[in-house]
Design a protein around this motif. Structure first.
Motif, mmCIF file in Angstrom:
data_model
loop_
_atom_site.group_PDB
_atom_site.id
_atom_site.type_symbol
_atom_site.label_atom_id
_atom_site.label_comp_id
_atom_site.label_asym_id
_atom_site.label_seq_id
_atom_site.Cartn_x
_atom_site.Cartn_y
_atom_site.Cartn_z
ATOM 1 N N LEU A 267 23.499 37.890 6.028
ATOM 2 C CA LEU A 267 22.195 37.572 6.584
ATOM 3 C C LEU A 267 21.300 36.961 5.515
ATOM 4 O O LEU A 267 21.422 37.281 4.335
ATOM 5 C CB LEU A 267 21.523 38.833 7.146
ATOM 6 C CG LEU A 267 22.343 39.675 8.133
ATOM 7 C CD1 LEU A 267 21.561 40.933 8.525
ATOM 8 C CD2 LEU A 267 22.702 38.871 9.370
ATOM 9 N N TYR A 274 15.658 38.349 9.749
ATOM 10 C CA TYR A 274 16.991 38.078 9.225
ATOM 11 C C TYR A 274 17.778 37.189 10.184
ATOM 12 O O TYR A 274 17.745 37.387 11.407
ATOM 13 C CB TYR A 274 17.752 39.387 9.004
ATOM 14 C CG TYR A 274 17.310 40.131 7.766
ATOM 15 C CD1 TYR A 274 17.906 39.876 6.533
ATOM 16 C CD2 TYR A 274 16.302 41.090 7.832
ATOM 17 C CE1 TYR A 274 17.513 40.565 5.385
ATOM 18 C CE2 TYR A 274 15.897 41.780 6.699
ATOM 19 C CZ TYR A 274 16.510 41.512 5.474
ATOM 20 O OH TYR A 274 16.114 42.176 4.343
ATOM 21 N N ALA A 276 21.726 35.201 10.671
ATOM 22 C CA ALA A 276 23.112 35.233 10.204
ATOM 23 C C ALA A 276 23.514 33.910 9.564
ATOM 24 O O ALA A 276 23.137 32.831 10.022
ATOM 25 C CB ALA A 276 24.044 35.555 11.362
#
Length: 388
Positions: A267, A274, A276
Motif C-alpha cells: 500500500l 492508503y 494498493a
C-alpha cells in the motif's frame, strides 16, 4: 447462444447483453439480437482477447452504425450472470436517460499534461452543448486506457484537473494473463497506446465507488533503487527487492507468482488514505515489476486482508443506502482480485454476489478513481432507478 437480456424496463436506462459465440460475426449477431437498435446515446463493449479486436470493433460498429461504440479488451469479463472469460459484454445507454461525449487520447507515449487538460475541457463543454438544459448537472466520467502503456497516472491527473467536480472512474484494458498487447475501441478501430475519455450526463441517480479489502500493517519498505520509467523496483530497504518483499510479507519459502502478489499487495499512503500498489511479476534478476508507477524513496506498507466477499457486500449495501435501488453497477475490477478469490476458493461466492447485484464490466490491469491509478481494487459507478 445469447445470454440474459436486460432491455430497458422503464426505470433503468442501460440494457445489457453477452455472447460467448465462437466467432466474431456470431458474437456481434447475438449482441445485436439482445440490445435495442435505436435511440441509443452510447454502446460500451468489453471484449475477451480470444476475439480479434480489429474484426470485432469493425463489425459491431457496422451493425450499430448510428451509435458511437466504445470499449476495450479485458482480463476477464463481469457479465450479467457473474464472472466470466472468453466472452463479450455490451452495455447500451438509452438516449432518453443519457447523453454522451467521447474523445480518444492517442499516442500516449508522447502524452503531455496540457493535452489531457485541453481534451477534458473540450469534452466537458461538448457534453453541456448536447445535453438539454433541463437535464444538466448530473455528469460522470469513464476512462478506458491501454493497460500496458505505463502512462495512467499522468493521464488521470491531467484529465481530473480539467473536469472540475465531475467524478471519474475507469479501468486499464487487459490481455488475459498474457500481458502482451491491449486495445481500446473508438470510431470502428482498435487502438493501442491510447485511452478514451467518456463523459455521460444522466437524469438517473448514481454514485461512483471504490472498494478494496486491505488494511495497512506495521511492516514498511522503502524503495531504495528503481527503474522509474519501467516501473521496476530493484531494491527495497537497500536489499534485493524480491528477497526483501518476501521477507516482509512473510512468504519466504513460497515461490513468487501472480497468486502470491494477489494475496500480498503493498500500500501507498496518499492524502491520508492508503491505495494498493500491486506487483505484476518478478524479473530474473530478482527485481519486481509493478502495475502502477513507483519512485525511489516511496514508502510501501505491507497489507493485511479483510474478507473479500464481506467488504464487497458492504460496499453494495452502502451504495443502496445512498441512492436506493440500483439497476446496474458498471464495474472495473483488478485481475489480482480475481486471482486472490481463486487462491482462497471464493470465485463462486464472488461471482454469485456480482450476479445478484447486476455488476457488468471487466477485469482490469489497473483501476482509475478520481485522479488516482490504483491496483487490486474494484471501482465503478452504480446507476440507480428512475423514481416510479
Amino acid at each position: 447462444m445469447g445470454q440474459t437480456d436486460f432491455r430497458f424496463d422503464g426505470t433503468s436506462g442501460v440494457a445489457v447483453a453477452k455472447s460467448k459465440a465462437a466467432s466474431v460475426d456470431e458474437a456481434v449477431t447475438e449482441l445485436a439480437a439482445q440490445l435495442p437498435s435505436d435511440d441509443l446515446a452510447l454502446i460500451l463493449v468489453f471484449l475477451s482477447p480470444r476475439y480479434d479486436p480489429h474484426h470485432f470493433i469493425a463489425e459491431i460498429t457496422r451493425q450499430f452504425d448510428e451509435t458511437q461504440v466504445c470499449g476495450c479488451t479485458t482480463a476477464g469479463e463481469l457479465a450479467p450472470d457473474g464472472w466470466d472469460e472468453n466472452s463479450v459484454v455490451a452495455l447500451a445507454f438509452s438516449r432518453a436517460d443519457f447523453s454522451a461525449a467521447v474523445r480518444p487520447i492517442l499516442n500516449l507515449d508522447s502524452f503531455r499534461v496540457e493535452d489531457g487538460r485541453r481534451i477534458g475541457g473540450e469534452l466537458r463543454h461538448e457534453l453541456l452543448r448536447i445535453t438539454p438544459q433541463v437535464d444538466r448537472g448530473n455528469p460522470f466520467g469513464l476512462v478506458l486506457i491501454d493497460g500496458l502503456c505505463r502512462r495512467e497516472e499522468a493521464v488521470m491527473s491531467a484529465i481530473y484537473a480539467s473536469l472540475d467536480d465531475i467524478p471519474v472512474v475507469g479501468g486499464s484494458a487487459g490481455d488475459g494473463m498474457r500481458f502482451e498487447k491491449t486495445f481500446v475501441f473508438f470510431d470502428g478501430e482498435a487502438h493501442s497506446n491510447a485511452a478514451l475519455l467518456i463523459l455521460l450526463n444522466t437524469s438517473l441517480p448514481f454514485r461512483v465507488f471504490k472498494c478494496d479489502n486491505f488494511e495497512p500493517s506495521p511492516q514498511k519498505m522503502v524503495v531504495t533503487e528503481a527503474d522509474i520509467e519501467n516501473r521496476t523496483v530493484r531494491e527495497l530497504n537497500a536489499e534485493p527487492a524480491a528477497q526483501e518483499y518476501s521477507r516482509m510479507v512473510g512468504i519466504i519459502d513460497a515461490k513468487l507468482d501472480p497468486f502470491s502478489f494477489a494475496s500480498h499487495p503493498v500500500l501507498v499512503r496518499v492524502g491520508g488514505a492508503y491505495y494498493a500498489r500491486s506487483i505484476q511479476r518478478v524479473e530474473p534478476d530478482g527485481s519486481l515489476h509493478f502495475f502502477c508507477a513507483i519512485d525511489e524513496g516511496m514508502v510501501l506498507t505491507a497489507a493485511t486482508s479483510r474478507s473479500l466477499v464481506g467488504s464487497t457486500r458492504d460496499t453494495f449495501a452502502e451504495i443502496r443506502d445512498q441512492i436506493g435501488d440500483v439497476s446496474l453497477y458498471i464495474g472495473f475490477e483488478c485481475l489480482l482480485r480475481r486471482l486472490d478469490a481463486e487462491q482462497h476458493q471464493l470465485t463462486r461466492d464472488m461471482s454469485e454476489l456480482y450476479r445478484q447485484n447486476r455488476v457488468v464490466g471487466f477485469h482490469t490491469y489497473g483501476e482509475q478513481f478520481g485522479s488516482m491509478h490504483v491496483n487490486q481494487t474494484f471501482t465503478g459507478v452504480a446507476i440507480g432507478r428512475r423514481p416510479s
